[in-house]
Motif scaffolding. Structure first.
Motif, PDB file in Angstrom:
ATOM      1  N   VAL A  92      67.615  74.411  43.627  1.00 13.36           N
ATOM      2  CA  VAL A  92      66.521  73.648  44.271  1.00 13.36           C
ATOM      3  C   VAL A  92      65.246  74.098  44.360  1.00 13.36           C
ATOM      4  N   PHE A  93      64.141  73.682  44.000  1.00 13.69           N
ATOM      5  CA  PHE A  93      62.903  74.202  44.381  1.00 13.69           C
ATOM      6  C   PHE A  93      62.261  73.024  45.196  1.00 13.69           C
ATOM      7  N   PHE A  94      61.795  73.454  46.326  1.00 13.07           N
ATOM      8  CA  PHE A  94      60.965  72.568  47.196  1.00 13.07           C
ATOM      9  C   PHE A  94      59.508  72.175  46.981  1.00 13.07           C
ATOM     10  N   ALA A  95      59.119  71.156  47.170  1.00 11.80           N
ATOM     11  CA  ALA A  95      57.759  70.570  46.992  1.00 11.80           C
ATOM     12  C   ALA A  95      57.420  69.728  48.130  1.00 11.80           C
ATOM     13  N   ASN A  96      56.049  69.290  48.072  1.00 15.09           N
ATOM     14  CA  ASN A  96      55.501  68.506  49.306  1.00 15.09           C
ATOM     15  C   ASN A  96      55.376  67.165  48.881  1.00 15.09           C
ATOM     16  N   SER A  97      55.345  66.817  47.611  1.00 20.31           N
ATOM     17  CA  SER A  97      55.317  65.310  47.208  1.00 20.31           C
ATOM     18  C   SER A  97      55.986  65.108  45.857  1.00 20.31           C
ATOM     19  N   GLY A  98      56.229  63.920  45.667  1.00 16.06           N
ATOM     20  CA  GLY A  98      57.199  63.279  44.328  1.00 16.06           C
ATOM     21  C   GLY A  98      56.408  63.988  43.112  1.00 16.06           C
ATOM     22  N   ALA A  99      55.053  63.552  43.215  1.00 11.57           N
ATOM     23  CA  ALA A  99      54.304  64.023  42.056  1.00 11.57           C
ATOM     24  C   ALA A  99      54.627  65.587  41.721  1.00 11.57           C
ATOM     25  N   GLU A 100      54.361  66.394  42.780  1.00 11.70           N
ATOM     26  CA  GLU A 100      54.494  67.727  42.680  1.00 11.70           C
ATOM     27  C   GLU A 100      56.042  68.190  42.010  1.00 11.70           C
ATOM     28  N   ALA A 101      56.849  67.522  42.757  1.00 10.00           N
ATOM     29  CA  ALA A 101      58.308  67.991  42.040  1.00 10.00           C
ATOM     30  C   ALA A 101      58.456  67.496  40.698  1.00 10.00           C
ATOM     31  N   GLU A 127      58.205  52.854  29.051  1.00  4.56           N
ATOM     32  CA  GLU A 127      57.143  51.779  29.301  1.00  4.56           C
ATOM     33  C   GLU A 127      57.452  51.561  31.097  1.00  4.56           C
ATOM     34  N   ASP A 128      56.162  51.330  31.632  1.00  3.78           N
ATOM     35  CA  ASP A 128      56.196  50.916  32.930  1.00  3.78           C
ATOM     36  C   ASP A 128      56.509  52.025  33.892  1.00  3.78           C
ATOM     37  N   ALA A 129      56.735  53.131  33.451  1.00  3.26           N
ATOM     38  CA  ALA A 129      57.223  54.270  34.288  1.00  3.26           C
ATOM     39  C   ALA A 129      56.270  54.362  35.327  1.00  3.26           C
ATOM     40  N   PHE A 130      56.624  54.973  36.469  1.00  2.00           N
ATOM     41  CA  PHE A 130      55.838  55.721  37.464  1.00  2.00           C
ATOM     42  C   PHE A 130      56.237  56.863  37.879  1.00  2.00           C
ATOM     43  N   HIS A 131      55.700  57.938  37.669  1.00  2.00           N
ATOM     44  CA  HIS A 131      56.057  59.290  38.115  1.00  2.00           C
ATOM     45  C   HIS A 131      54.991  60.212  38.973  1.00  2.00           C
ATOM     46  N   GLY A 132      53.987  59.408  39.540  1.00  2.00           N
ATOM     47  CA  GLY A 132      53.013  60.214  40.331  1.00  2.00           C
ATOM     48  C   GLY A 132      51.534  60.020  39.919  1.00  2.00           C
ATOM     49  N   ARG A 133      50.935  60.705  40.968  1.00  2.00           N
ATOM     50  CA  ARG A 133      49.254  60.713  40.791  1.00  2.00           C
ATOM     51  C   ARG A 133      48.816  61.743  40.179  1.00  2.00           C
ATOM     52  N   THR A 134      49.303  63.093  40.073  1.00  2.00           N
ATOM     53  CA  THR A 134      48.807  64.160  39.451  1.00  2.00           C
ATOM     54  C   THR A 134      48.519  63.889  38.053  1.00  2.00           C
ATOM     55  N   LEU A 135      47.460  64.622  37.181  1.00  2.00           N
ATOM     56  CA  LEU A 135      47.081  64.309  35.856  1.00  2.00           C
ATOM     57  C   LEU A 135      48.298  64.245  35.086  1.00  2.00           C
ATOM     58  N   ALA A 136      49.064  65.152  35.155  1.00  2.00           N
ATOM     59  CA  ALA A 136      50.290  65.038  34.328  1.00  2.00           C
ATOM     60  C   ALA A 136      51.227  64.003  34.397  1.00  2.00           C
ATOM     61  N   THR A 137      51.469  63.564  35.698  1.00  2.00           N
ATOM     62  CA  THR A 137      52.406  62.582  36.202  1.00  2.00           C
ATOM     63  C   THR A 137      52.031  61.232  35.726  1.00  2.00           C
ATOM     64  N   MET A 138      50.653  61.040  35.985  1.00  2.00           N
ATOM     65  CA  MET A 138      49.821  59.970  35.526  1.00  2.00           C
ATOM     66  C   MET A 138      50.087  59.812  34.039  1.00  2.00           C
TER      67      MET A 138
END
Ligand SMILES: *Cc1c(COP(=O)(O)O)cnc(C)c1O
Length: 387
Positions: A92-101, A127-138
């Protein structure tokens, strides 16, 4: 009207300031009670300000609040062990937000591809996926409104339609490192992948030697009546991300992976607050509570009850289908009146969400009561009847 204040504009907010929360209820400055079926977007898994979270915060803050990600602390090790045991994944690696994980999952898949699959780096997404709001996850997300935003996007994502195994097979090539998906697409309007597709994809990725990455940020931690959604399909991913409900309101997320996928070397991955003892102490208390079989059985029962009542309402008012699992449900409306219904519900002091113009989403606290579900349905019926 937008309140005049110093906040950067990012969304139109109603002119209400919440000052207190208790279970399924939020209170504004005038003392009005609002029934909350949004719960911070499925984040407050135990409702507002639950005793379990307050006690964990109080006890840990007396011991130590922050160490440094460069050293061990007790809660981070305890929570990692518990998550590994519950998920069957190893590390496990812990992060602070879903996008960061999810960023971590994308980096792990790329590093794994570069080492174990001759430089493969592409990730198949849906299609229609949502993985977060960082540039890579967007860039990994398939939200149509984001198509032209913040160009150029991060490259390396190949998009395919949902529930189409042959399209997924065609998209996987020598450059593919992983396939990444949410088992139920929450932001898309609670749109599930079928268990047959998930089982087929597990088999396919195994056969072709690419990683299966499940984004369980919304579906994990009891939301669908099982600890993790993948249990419904009887599969196990190689990599999984968790967020939202794992912290029950505090910022905590996690990236989990099978031992042989864990290829990070010293310096490859990190972050200032990651594995912070205050947050992981809360996570440990939350995961212990939610993973109790009796707790999960209640989520399943209450989810079935809410779904049945929504179906009855839909039939009565001539609305559309009810989708989802456990306490992550959506009601399809006949017309594009989602935001109007949300507004009418708010005027009646009920908080719900419309992820699409034609769909309402319900994500109450996992310990919501039957009585609160009944109250919600009464207000909703009244709010919908206007349209
Ligand atoms: C909310 C969500 C994310 C992003 O999590 P943040 O904590 O907002 O960064 C990613 N994936 C899914 C499926 C989500 O529901």
């Amino acid at each position: 009207m937008q309140a005049r204040d110093s906040l950067m504009f990012i969304t139109q907010r109603p002119d209400i300031t919440f000052v207190r929360g208790d279970g399924s209820w939020l209170y504004d400055a005038e003392g009005h009670a609002y029934l909350d079926f949004v719960q911070g977007w499925a984040v407050n898994s135990l409702g507002h300000s639950p005793r379990i979270v307050r006690e964990a915060l109080a006890a840990q803050s007396e011991r130590v609040i922050n160490v440094s990600p460069a050293y061990y602390n007790e809660p981070m090790r305890r929570l990692a062990g518990l998550l590994a045991r519950l998920s069957g994944l190893d590390r496990v690696f812990f992060a602070n937000s879903g996008a960061e994980a999810n960023e971590g999952a994308i980096k792990l898949a790329r590093k794994w591809g570069s080492m174990k699959r001759a430089g493969a780096y592409q990730i198949v997404v849906f299609e229609d996926a949502f993985h977060g709001r960082t540039l890579a996850t967007m860039s990994a997300s398939g939200k149509p409104q984001w198509q032209d935003l913040y160009e150029p996007k991060v490259s390396g994502f190949v998009r395919v339609p949902r529930n189409d195994l042959s399209a997924a097979r065609r998209a996987i090539g020598p450059n593919t490192a992983a396939v990444m998906l949410e088992p139920i697409q929450g932001e898309a309007g609670v749109v599930p992948f079928s268990n047959e597709f998930l089982r087929g994809l597990r088999e396919l990725t195994g056969e072709l030697g690419v990683l299966l990455v499940l984004d369980e940020i919304q579906t994990g931690i009891g939301r669908t009546g099982r600890m993790f959604h993948f249990e419904h399909a009887g599969i196990r991913p190689d990599v999984m991300t968790l967020g939202k409900g794992i912290g029950a309101g505090v910022p905590l997320a996690a990236l989990l992976a099978r031992e042989d996928v864990c290829v990070f070397e010293a310096g490859d991955q990190g972050g200032t607050f990651n594995g912070n003892p205050l947050m992981t102490a809360v996570g440990y208390a939350v995961v212990q509570e939610i993973s109790r079989p009796a707790f999960l059985a209640d989520v399943e029962r209450n989810g079935e009850y809410l779904a049945a009542r929504l179906r009855a309402l839909s039939e009565e008012l001539g609305l559309g289908e009810v989708r989802g699992q456990g306490l992550l449900l959506a009601l399809e409306l006949r017309h594009e009146v989602g935001s109007k219904v949300v507004e009418a519900a708010l005027a009646r002091r009920l908080l719900i969400n419309a992820p699409r113009p034609t769909a309402l989403r319900f994500m109450p606290a996992l310990n919501v009561t039957r009585d609160e579900i009944d109250q919600m349905l009464g207000i909703l019926r009244d709010a919908i009847s206007n349209f």
